[in-house]
Write a protein that holds these residues in place. Structure first.
Motif, short mmCIF file in Angstrom:
data_model
loop_
_atom_site.label_atom_id
_atom_site.label_comp_id
_atom_site.label_asym_id
_atom_site.label_seq_id
_atom_site.Cartn_x
_atom_site.Cartn_y
_atom_site.Cartn_z
N ALA A 12 109.06 43.70 71.15
CA ALA A 12 109.14 42.75 70.03
C ALA A 12 108.93 41.32 70.52
O ALA A 12 108.45 40.46 69.77
N ILE A 13 109.30 41.04 71.77
CA ILE A 13 109.02 39.71 72.34
C ILE A 13 107.52 39.56 72.55
O ILE A 13 106.92 38.52 72.24
N ALA A 14 106.89 40.60 73.08
CA ALA A 14 105.46 40.54 73.36
C ALA A 14 104.61 40.38 72.11
O ALA A 14 103.63 39.64 72.11
N ASN A 15 105.00 41.06 71.02
CA ASN A 15 104.18 40.95 69.80
C ASN A 15 104.64 39.83 68.88
O ASN A 15 104.07 39.63 67.80
N GLY A 16 105.68 39.11 69.27
CA GLY A 16 106.11 37.95 68.52
C GLY A 16 107.02 38.21 67.36
O GLY A 16 107.37 37.28 66.62
N THR A 17 107.47 39.45 67.16
CA THR A 17 108.31 39.75 65.99
C THR A 17 109.77 39.41 66.21
O THR A 17 110.51 39.20 65.24
N ASN A 18 110.22 39.37 67.46
CA ASN A 18 111.60 39.00 67.73
C ASN A 18 111.68 38.39 69.13
O ASN A 18 111.46 39.08 70.13
N PRO A 19 111.98 37.09 69.25
CA PRO A 19 111.97 36.43 70.56
C PRO A 19 113.05 36.94 71.50
O PRO A 19 112.98 36.68 72.71
N ASN A 20 114.04 37.67 70.99
CA ASN A 20 115.08 38.24 71.85
C ASN A 20 114.94 39.74 72.02
O ASN A 20 115.87 40.41 72.51
N GLY A 21 113.82 40.31 71.62
CA GLY A 21 113.56 41.72 71.83
C GLY A 21 114.37 42.62 70.93
O GLY A 21 114.89 42.20 69.88
N THR A 22 114.50 43.86 71.35
CA THR A 22 115.22 44.88 70.58
C THR A 22 116.30 45.48 71.46
O THR A 22 116.01 46.10 72.49
N CYS A 23 117.56 45.29 71.06
CA CYS A 23 118.67 45.79 71.86
C CYS A 23 118.82 47.30 71.66
O CYS A 23 118.85 47.79 70.53
N ILE A 24 118.88 48.00 72.74
CA ILE A 24 119.09 49.45 72.72
C ILE A 24 120.36 49.74 73.51
O ILE A 24 120.50 49.32 74.66
N ASP A 25 121.26 50.44 72.88
CA ASP A 25 122.53 50.77 73.54
C ASP A 25 122.55 52.27 73.78
O ASP A 25 122.79 53.06 72.87
N VAL B 211 98.34 34.25 86.41
CA VAL B 211 99.64 34.00 85.79
C VAL B 211 99.98 32.51 85.76
O VAL B 211 101.10 32.14 85.40
N THR B 212 99.01 31.68 86.11
CA THR B 212 99.31 30.24 86.21
C THR B 212 99.74 29.64 84.88
O THR B 212 100.52 28.70 84.84
N GLY B 213 99.23 30.16 83.76
CA GLY B 213 99.56 29.57 82.47
C GLY B 213 100.54 30.37 81.65
O GLY B 213 100.76 30.08 80.46
N ILE B 214 101.13 31.40 82.26
CA ILE B 214 102.05 32.25 81.51
C ILE B 214 103.47 31.73 81.68
O ILE B 214 104.08 31.89 82.75
N ASN B 215 104.00 31.07 80.65
CA ASN B 215 105.35 30.52 80.76
C ASN B 215 106.15 30.64 79.47
O ASN B 215 107.24 30.10 79.36
N THR B 216 105.60 31.35 78.48
CA THR B 216 106.36 31.57 77.24
C THR B 216 106.98 32.96 77.28
O THR B 216 106.47 33.86 77.97
N PRO B 217 108.09 33.17 76.55
CA PRO B 217 108.69 34.52 76.51
C PRO B 217 107.68 35.58 76.07
O PRO B 217 107.67 36.69 76.62
N GLY C 264 104.39 35.57 76.47
CA GLY C 264 103.44 35.81 77.55
C GLY C 264 104.06 36.58 78.69
O GLY C 264 103.43 37.46 79.28
N LEU C 265 105.32 36.25 79.04
CA LEU C 265 106.00 36.96 80.11
C LEU C 265 106.19 38.42 79.77
O LEU C 265 105.96 39.31 80.60
N ALA C 266 106.62 38.69 78.53
CA ALA C 266 106.84 40.07 78.11
C ALA C 266 105.53 40.84 78.10
O ALA C 266 105.47 42.01 78.53
N GLN C 267 104.46 40.22 77.63
CA GLN C 267 103.18 40.90 77.57
C GLN C 267 102.69 41.24 78.98
O GLN C 267 102.15 42.32 79.22
N PHE C 268 102.90 40.32 79.94
CA PHE C 268 102.44 40.57 81.29
C PHE C 268 103.19 41.74 81.93
O PHE C 268 102.60 42.56 82.64
N LEU C 269 104.50 41.83 81.69
CA LEU C 269 105.27 42.96 82.21
C LEU C 269 104.76 44.28 81.64
O LEU C 269 104.58 45.26 82.36
#
Length: 876
Positions: free
Chosen positions: A526-539, A494-500, A502-507
């Motif tokens: 959506a953060i992990a695959n790069g389609t939306n940097p803020n993910g998908t809000c689910i209410d 995880v030493t080089g994982i510092n982007t949103p 990369g973090l999402a993909q690791f989780l």
């Protein structure tokens, strides 16, 4: 359970083979030890050679296979009812052994046992599944006090040696037994000894048990009410032993074994809320009435091993070469709970739809080799010279999930695919006869140890903002069907994982199978695959804290992202340590007469050091050093005539100087040095050499054969322990509003955990002829005075604010009151057939054998409930 089909089938094949042999053509392999045959010659191997117990200076207690069965001790954990000063508990599958208050409660890859377990004299580093070896035995030996010279690694408290039955040359025979008991338990065991010519023999043994630990699920909400409680076991094992003695000088033996534990696991139950709500002490609550919820508890432990020994007699001396390989593969899903039931609790108000839980995975592959040369028994100077090598490769995984975590925390993962421990040692030990009555003994051992670890450790955290940056949406994680990847993760760097991204993909890579109602992947995919940097809000109602709404980024509000998404993943864990130390012993033995010996000796022992978890910017000490024990001991061993029969009275006194003692302490893991003064933003438990203790005590052993075919055995131990140095953070008062900081508390004057001042075991037995056979009965009574379950000893809690509470008012009572347990047995023997009835813990005492104490945690691990049943046994 389908997992047990293979084991049951193998056992039935063995037992059917045994049953098919005509009884009249068989000779007994081992006759029942009748009560009138109380042999005063008890053989032990405390000094790495077979000796009469009465010739050994020190305290060694041994129980033969027949005695264990008659005592109702069919489980390793119950051995403590017959051996004062011994404590054995099972924490989440890991067997923890304490002797005279000394042991280790650190069962992670960072820890080592403090009382060294052995199988046939060979060290076992990971005692998970140790109870699976508890069948077809010759005897069990408990050697009290440090055995640093002869037994070496981590024998600081002593050793527990399980000695299995050996093949016998020129004899055909064996036994088969079946049993059933209360709590729907049933089992079977058998062995067969087959001579193959005059110089070769093999012995095959098998074992099966299905039993229930006695917990009760009191949950009322679906589906939690259908969960099977913790403690259900279905275990099976097999062993094959080979012996070849082509000459009087050469002996070669090989033992291979396989075992599997399955069931619902061994977690404890948190009593914190019950104590706080009622003000009652634990002994006034029913600790086995558990409010289960979430995932079904599940445990599977597969282990196997092979050990070999070559022994050659050169005349005046002998040589021995031993080697062992052991594999452990353990997996457990904790049976999660909302604590225990208590008077006035509204069970309908419990949130049963909560899948917070713990997952454990441990793999261990260990090798142990030892070469030894030794003088034979007819020498004036009886010496041992040897070399020892140990290597263990571990893979470990742990994941704690917080389902419905509303802000900033969803779990903790420590997964290490590469953990190695290596040790080598050289030793010399001997006993010299100065005269026919006076002997000196001395020994020394040099040990070098190395440990290393690579992996990840830290929190899973998702801070997901709603409309107008409101905080925060929860994440559901671990619901029905969830399985973590743990050791099957594709990446641990995880030493080089510092982007949103990369973090999402690791989780996401930490999940093998998503739970049916999990939201994590849907939220951050959506953060992990790069389609939306803020993910998908689910209410959704079950992840909404009541006032947070998804940002109105589009009319449908189905694909919009969170207003912010901050993700945290575990950090890199790299650790190593290396230590060396010397153990020694010296003593004197004097025979006052042929039946009376006095002795005095001094000895040392060490428990391995290691290293702590590492975090960037932390102030945690990187390593902790080995603990050291210096022990002075005096005693006498005496045989005499009483009531026309041989009797034994042994007395021992001892003093322990326990230094460099390791206590777990809360230490800063995230120091913000940009502020003045620096501010700590997080704390974690670490191991530190900040303690010292002194222990003194005395033990007495009396064995009498009385008129009327009665036998009386009494073992008593007095123990006084006192911590003389140690100030730690009081984890009971951890303040998360202050970054997890805790007030300091001095442990000086407190007793060591699990150390009763008085512990007495008394066995009364009798036999008499009845009809065509013989009837025998016995009662084993054990009394143990009160003891504490943690080093805090129920001291008052003084919070950072200055407020003071008693430990009871704060929910942290940790004193187990004194108690007595009673085991009963009765048997009838006709020729080669025996029928037995037994009752273990007949008084049904509910006892806490271990506790985990921390912030809002007072988790108890209990003894077995009352068990009783019938057993039939045929020997041939």
């Amino acid at each position: 359970m389908n997992k047990g089909i293979f084991g049951r089938s193998a056992l039935l094949v063995l037992l059917s083979t045994v049953a098919a042999i005509p009884a009249y053509a068989q000779e007994p392999l081992a006759t029942e030890t009748a009560a009138d045959e109380r042999d005063d010659v008890i053989v032990v191997t405390a000094n790495r050679r077979e000796e009469n117990l009465q010739d050994v200076s020190g305290v060694v207690q041994t129980l033969g296979a027949d005695q264990l069965r008659r005592d109702g001790i069919s489980d390793l954990r119950n051995l403590q009812v017959a051996i004062p000063g011994l404590s054995i508990s099972n924490q989440e599958g890991n067997v923890e052994i304490f002797i005279r208050g000394v042991g280790s409660a650190n069962s992670t890859e960072l820890g080592d046992p403090g009382a060294a377990p052995h199988l046939n004299g060979t060290y076992i580093p990971r005692p998970r599944g140790l109870g699976l070896m508890f069948y077809d035995l010759e005897r069990v030996e408990v050697n009290k006090g440090p055995q640093g010279t002869l037994y070496g690694r981590n024998a600081v408290a002593g050793t527990l040696n399980i000695i299995t039955a050996k093949p016998r040359l020129g004899e055909f025979g064996g036994y088969a037994q079946a049993e059933f008991g209360n709590r729907s338990s049933y089992g079977a065991e058998g062995a067969i000894n087959i001579p193959l010519g005059d110089t070769f023999a093999l012995r095959a043994a098998a074992y099966y048990i299905n039993r229930d630990f006695g917990f009760k699920n009191v949950s009322t909400g679906a589906p939690a009410s259908d969960l099977t409680p913790a403690g259900l076991e279905e275990n099976y094992a097999g062993r094959l032993s080979l012996l070849w003695e082509p000459s009087d000088q050469l002996s070669i033996s090989i033992v291979g074994d396989y075992g599997k534990e399955t069931g619902t696991g061994y977690p404890g139950a948190n009593i914190f809320s019950a104590v706080q709500a009622t003000g009652l002490r634990p002994d006034k609550l029913n600790l086995k009435n558990v409010v289960y919820r979430g995932l079904q508890g599940e445990m599977e432990n597969e282990l196997w091993g092979v050990q070999g020994k070559i022994n050659y007699d050169f005349g005046s001396f002998g040589a021995e070469l031993t080697g062992s390989y052991r594999s452990v593969d353990f997996y457990q899903v904790n049976a999660s709970s909302e604590g225990i039931d208590y008077p006035g609790r509204d069970l309908s108000a419990v949130l049963y739809d909560n899948y917070s839980g713990n997952f454990w995975q441990t793999k261990s592959k260990s090798q142990v080799y030892e070469a030894r040369v030794f003088a034979n028994e007819d020498q004036r100077f009886r010496w041992n010279l040897g070399g020892f090598y140990f290597n263990e490769d571990q893979e470990v995984g742990y994941l704690a999930l917080a389902d419905r975590g509303y802000c900033c925390y969803s779990g903790t993962e420590f997964t290490m695919p590469d953990v190695n421990g290596e040790s080598y040692a050289f030793y010399a030990d001997g006993t010299f006869d100065v005269t026919d009555r006076l002997r000196f003994l001395a020994g020394i051992r040099y040990t070098d140890e190395k440990k290393s670890r690579y992996g990840i450790g830290g929190n899973w955290a998702l801070t997901l903002g709603g409309e107008d940056f409101a905080c925060c949406f929860a994440t559901r994680l671990g619901t029905e069907g969830f399985k973590p990847n743990l050791l099957d993760r594709p990446n641990f760097d995880v030493t080089g994982i510092n982007t949103p991204q990369g973090l999402a993909q690791f989780l996401i890579e930490g999940i093998k199978t998503p739970g049916l109602r999990d939201t994590l992947i849907a939220q951050i995919g959506a953060i992990a695959n790069g389609t939306n940097p803020n993910g998908t809000c689910i209410d959704r109602p079950d992840i909404d804290n009541g006032f947070v709404n998804c940002p109105a980024l589009n009319p449908s509000n189905t694909n919009g992202g969170f207003s912010y998404a901050n993700l945290t993943i575990p950090g890199q864990q790299v650790g190593s340590s290396e230590f060396n130390f010397v153990d020694w012993r010296a003593g004197i033995e004097f025979d006052v007469s042929d039946d009376n010996m006095l002795y005095a000796k001094v000895s040392t022992g060490h428990k391995s050091g290691g290293f702590n978890d590492s975090f960037n910017g932390s102030t945690i000490p990187e390593t902790f050093s080995p603990e050291k024990l210096l022990v002075y001991e005096v005693g006498s061993r005496n045989s005499f005539d009483a009531f026309g029969r041989r009797a034994v009275l042994n007395l021992t006194g001892f003093y322990y100087d326990y230094s460099n003692q390791v206590f777990q302490d809360l230490t800063c893991i995230n120091l913000d040095s940009t502020q003045t003064p620096p501010v700590c933003n997080g704390y974690s438990l670490v191991n530190r050499n900040i303690g010292a203790s002194r222990i003194y005590g005395a033990e007495a052993e009396l064995r009498l054969s009385l008129p009327g075919n009665f036998g009386l055995d009494i073992n008593a131990a007095y123990l006084d322990t006192k911590i003389t140095r140690g100030t730690v953070a009081d984890a009971r008062a951890q303040d998360f509003g202050a970054g997890g900081n805790s007030p300091l508390i001095s442990l000086v004057g407190n007793r060591l955990p699990l150390s009763s001042k008085m512990n007495v075991s008394a066995r009364l037995s009798q036999w008499f002829d009845a009809g065509p056979g013989r009837l025998d009965w016995q009662a084993l009574l054990n009394y143990r005075s009160s003891y504490f379950l943690s080093q805090f000893n129920e001291d008052d809690i003084v919070f950072l604010s200055g407020a003071r509470l008693t430990s009871l008012a704060a929910g942290f009572p940790d004193r187990q009151k004194g108690y007595a347990t009673l085991n009963l047995g009765i048997g009838y023997t006709i020729d080669n057939f025996r029928l037995e009835a037994w009752a273990s813990n007949f008084l049904n005492e509910e006892v806490s054998q271990k506790a985990l104490v921390g912030s809002s945690l007072n988790i108890r691990f209990l003894n077995d409930a009352r068990s009783y049943g019938l057993r039939a046994r045929v020997t041939f």
